[in-house]
Write a protein that holds these residues in place. Structure first.
Motif, PDB file in Angstrom:
ATOM      1  N   TYR A   2       6.042  46.328 -12.717  1.00  8.18           N
ATOM      2  CA  TYR A   2       6.282  45.481 -13.931  1.00  8.18           C
ATOM      3  C   TYR A   2       6.811  46.622 -14.969  1.00  8.18           C
ATOM      4  O   TYR A   2       6.573  48.172 -14.725  1.00  8.18           O
ATOM      5  CB  TYR A   2       5.711  44.874 -14.745  1.00  8.18           C
ATOM      6  N   GLN A  36      10.392  37.692 -12.970  1.00  9.07           N
ATOM      7  CA  GLN A  36       8.658  38.368 -11.808  1.00  9.07           C
ATOM      8  C   GLN A  36       7.805  37.414 -11.930  1.00  9.07           C
ATOM      9  O   GLN A  36       7.325  36.941 -10.461  1.00  9.07           O
ATOM     10  CB  GLN A  36       8.332  39.860 -12.359  1.00  9.07           C
ATOM     11  N   SER A 179      -0.759  37.843 -14.627  1.00 14.60           N
ATOM     12  CA  SER A 179      -0.346  37.004 -13.145  1.00 14.60           C
ATOM     13  C   SER A 179      -1.569  35.706 -12.988  1.00 14.60           C
ATOM     14  O   SER A 179      -0.798  34.954 -12.179  1.00 14.60           O
ATOM     15  CB  SER A 179       0.414  37.659 -12.069  1.00 14.60           C
TER      16      SER A 179
END
Length: 182
Positions: A2, A36, A179
């Motif tokens: 990222y 993502q 996440s």
């Protein structure tokens, strides 16, 4: 990886005095992270992070804090895409808060359907001798890299290891925990 890179070096954390950091993702970072994570969009990504050197015979850092993501409403995002109209907000004012505004406050946003908040604690192991060995291998006349052997038996309590450079990417740590929530 990222693009939300926020580096703090372990050598900049004073013993007995935690370092507090406020993280706020920029627009281009939010777009990349949304792609993502396979979400329509991210309106806000922010975190309060505290780094503390571990006391006693443990060598390392505890990274703790809370993080907040405000996802864009997928229906609003679809409508905006279909009309090809974009609204670019200027979030630079969000970064210009004084020390009185630490930590960032997320309480009033918790009941939002598209809001995700998580708290985290992570312990990172640091081997100071590894840093010395790495420096010695770089300055070695033979130019051979020396292999270091770490005994992880005594580091079972740790989540990860800090590289010999001492750099900790707290942005990556925040994204790892967020996440898992999305």
């Amino acid at each position: 990886g990222y693009p939300f890179v926020r580096i703090v070096n372990i050598r900049r954390i004073p013993r007995g005095k935690p370092v507090r950091c406020r993280l706020l993702a920029k627009e281009n970072e939010r777009k990349f992270i949304a792609d993502q994570l396979n979400v329509a969009g991210i309106a806000v990504l922010a975190a309060n992070v505290t780094l503390s050197l571990l006391e006693g015979d443990q060598t390392g850092v505890q990274v703790s804090g809370d993080a907040f993501v405000q996802l864009e409403d997928p229906f609003v995002a679809l409508a905006a895409d279909s009309t090809s109209t974009s609204i670019d907000g200027d979030d630079s004012s969000l970064d210009q808060t004084g020390d009185d505004d630490f930590p960032l406050r997320f309480d009033d946003l918790d009941d939002d359907l598209f809001a995700i908040r998580t708290s985290f604690v992570s312990k990172l192991f640091f081997d100071p001798s590894a840093a010395i060995l790495e420096k010695a291998s770089r300055t070695s006349k033979q130019g051979k890299a020396r292999e270091r052997m770490l005994d992880f038996n005594h580091v079972d309590d740790f989540d990860d290891e800090i590289p010999p450079s001492g750099d900790i990417d707290i942005g990556d740590i925040v994204l790892q925990y967020l996440s898992m929530e999305i």
